[in-house]
Scaffold this active site. Sequence first.
Site, PDB file in Angstrom:
ATOM      1  N   ARG B  51       0.836  -1.171  -0.041  1.00  0.00           N
ATOM      2  CA  ARG B  51      -0.225  -0.100  -0.108  1.00  0.00           C
ATOM      3  C   ARG B  51       1.010   1.418   0.067  1.00  0.00           C
ATOM      4  O   ARG B  51       0.719   1.982  -0.752  1.00  0.00           O
ATOM      5  CB  ARG B  51      -0.795  -0.110   1.400  1.00  0.00           C
ATOM      6  CG  ARG B  51      -2.085   0.765   1.359  1.00  0.00           C
ATOM      7  CD  ARG B  51      -2.828   0.278   2.470  1.00  0.00           C
ATOM      8  NE  ARG B  51      -3.352  -1.177   2.684  1.00  0.00           N
ATOM      9  CZ  ARG B  51      -4.475  -1.419   1.928  1.00  0.00           C
ATOM     10  NH1 ARG B  51      -5.320  -0.310   1.386  1.00  0.00           N
ATOM     11  NH2 ARG B  51      -4.855  -2.714   2.036  1.00  0.00           N
ATOM     12  N   THR B  52       1.911   1.415   0.870  1.00  0.00           N
ATOM     13  CA  THR B  52       2.407   2.468   1.149  1.00  0.00           C
ATOM     14  C   THR B  52       3.690   2.714  -0.193  1.00  0.00           C
ATOM     15  O   THR B  52       3.561   3.628  -0.639  1.00  0.00           O
ATOM     16  CB  THR B  52       3.378   2.401   2.396  1.00  0.00           C
ATOM     17  OG1 THR B  52       2.388   2.232   3.688  1.00  0.00           O
ATOM     18  CG2 THR B  52       4.299   3.845   2.589  1.00  0.00           C
ATOM     19  N   LYS B  80      22.102 -10.712   1.442  1.00  0.00           N
ATOM     20  CA  LYS B  80      23.676 -11.213   1.518  1.00  0.00           C
ATOM     21  C   LYS B  80      24.532 -10.492   2.525  1.00  0.00           C
ATOM     22  O   LYS B  80      25.719 -10.773   2.567  1.00  0.00           O
ATOM     23  CB  LYS B  80      24.497 -11.131   0.409  1.00  0.00           C
ATOM     24  CG  LYS B  80      23.647 -11.804  -0.953  1.00  0.00           C
ATOM     25  CD  LYS B  80      24.468 -11.438  -2.325  1.00  0.00           C
ATOM     26  CE  LYS B  80      23.513 -11.779  -3.359  1.00  0.00           C
ATOM     27  NZ  LYS B  80      23.292 -10.722  -4.403  1.00  0.00           N
ATOM     28  N   ARG B 101      11.612   1.987   3.858  1.00  0.00           N
ATOM     29  CA  ARG B 101      10.702   1.442   4.982  1.00  0.00           C
ATOM     30  C   ARG B 101      11.647   0.315   5.588  1.00  0.00           C
ATOM     31  O   ARG B 101      12.182  -0.531   4.751  1.00  0.00           O
ATOM     32  CB  ARG B 101       9.361   0.810   4.512  1.00  0.00           C
ATOM     33  CG  ARG B 101       8.569   0.251   5.701  1.00  0.00           C
ATOM     34  CD  ARG B 101       7.282  -0.523   5.038  1.00  0.00           C
ATOM     35  NE  ARG B 101       6.288  -0.644   6.065  1.00  0.00           N
ATOM     36  CZ  ARG B 101       5.298  -0.139   6.473  1.00  0.00           C
ATOM     37  NH1 ARG B 101       5.173   1.125   6.065  1.00  0.00           N
ATOM     38  NH2 ARG B 101       4.545  -0.523   7.360  1.00  0.00           N
ATOM     39  N   HIS B 129       6.065   6.872  11.322  1.00  0.00           N
ATOM     40  CA  HIS B 129       5.352   6.596   9.933  1.00  0.00           C
ATOM     41  C   HIS B 129       4.730   7.930   9.501  1.00  0.00           C
ATOM     42  O   HIS B 129       3.476   8.268   9.557  1.00  0.00           O
ATOM     43  CB  HIS B 129       4.561   5.559   9.766  1.00  0.00           C
ATOM     44  CG  HIS B 129       3.969   5.234   8.433  1.00  0.00           C
ATOM     45  ND1 HIS B 129       4.570   5.397   7.520  1.00  0.00           N
ATOM     46  CD2 HIS B 129       2.990   4.190   8.171  1.00  0.00           C
ATOM     47  CE1 HIS B 129       3.859   4.985   6.396  1.00  0.00           C
ATOM     48  NE2 HIS B 129       2.974   4.282   6.704  1.00  0.00           N
TER      49      HIS B 129
END
Lengths: 153, 302
Positions: B51-52, B80, B101, B129
């Site tokens: 969504r974001t 890695k 994020r 957020h």
Amino acid sequence: MEKTRKELKVSAIENGTVIDHIPAKNVFQVIRILNLDECQEQILFGTNLESKKYGTKGIIKVSNRFFESEELNKIALAAPTASIIEIRNFQVIKKMQVEVPGTITKVVKCVNPNCITNNEQVITRFRVVDKIDIKLQCMYCEKMTEKSNMVFL
Amino acid sequence: MKNKNLIAIYDYTREEQTRLLDLAEEFEREPVQNILNGYVVATLFFEPSTRTRLSFESAANRLGARVIGFTDSASSSVKKGESLKDTILTVSNYADIIVMRHPRDGSARYASEVSPVPIINAGDGANQHPTQTLLDMYSIRKTQGTLENLQVAFVGDLKYGRTVHSLTMALTNYKTTFHLVSPGELKLPSYVKTHIKEKDLKYHQYTNMDEAIRKADILYMTRIQKERFSDPIEYERVKNAYILNKELLENAKENMKVLHPLPRVNEISEEVDANPMAYYFRQAENGVYIRQALLASILGVK
Ligand SMILES: [Zn+2]
């Protein structure tokens, strides 16, 4: 008589700094915070010594080194009771108590296991929000580290 | 606001927040503008949040920017064992701005310290957020015509819901009265309440929704998550006590709007969707305008 004089010679310093009244268990902590393990000057220290005020105590004497108060305040979390004595020519020229600074860098671990500082190589930084009860707010994850769950790095 | 990181909502002053909301309004009127032509926006999603991410990518695309990035760290060099610092330094060679994020708390703040290009935090663990907060503020201002002196009700998980914490703190700048509805075990934490008290604002706490709904200009619903409860029976009881339905809305003020950060589970029954008070899908749409405003102002073209 000869013996006492010898002892005095060992324990007194001509020039330098004495850090007294350190909680006995935290002497090595203070040595680490001040980077004394890398210091080239003569250093004397003792721990589990008798103290009238605190029961036991530790003491550190560093020859020919004088610290900025900013540097000394870094030890305030490990040794809030510490007193600092500056000596020149065997004379005490300055006496002071350590004071908890406004920000703490590198000394303490953040209590939050999900904090970035506990998962990548990031130097911890805290805002001191309570100088008396010692509450540190992580500048990264914003969580509070308190005295009861404080771990020194 | 050129080159200014957005890591937490309080990084921006009230004036800067207002400027962003105004700019978002401009993009709502004219969403397609070729003002970021030639710019590259990196979207680094170390954990998935479709969504974001889509909202940011849509914002960038509508302004003519190119988007590069990854959608979860499993498919990237991060798996890695590359450090966050190395990833940020590498990507900053390819992009003019980084949207990230990350599952760790504080990761975005750290990234902003090492990055030569500005960072927008699209969620760092359970911490911040800020673009969600801005789009919530935008939705409130748009539906009520103002952010000042409103009655705002929050319902559900007020203890762990970071969107609730950030929005509450942001609204303390606007003389809000707070109505806090939650089960006893999910009450708003005291450190958030402290912010309300410091500004001499009022808050009321309830364990059921009725009274708060009658008073509210904004009804902000949240999800109650099962993993917050040690007792599954308790979860079932609590979950069903905070479901918004048509009947409950009958007592609401006419101007009242229902917000929800989405996705919802069952806390708003679907019959509410058709009600003119339901605003949550429009709220998600507003996210694109806010993110356009952020990209444009941080890149210095607006
Ligand atoms: Zn932290």
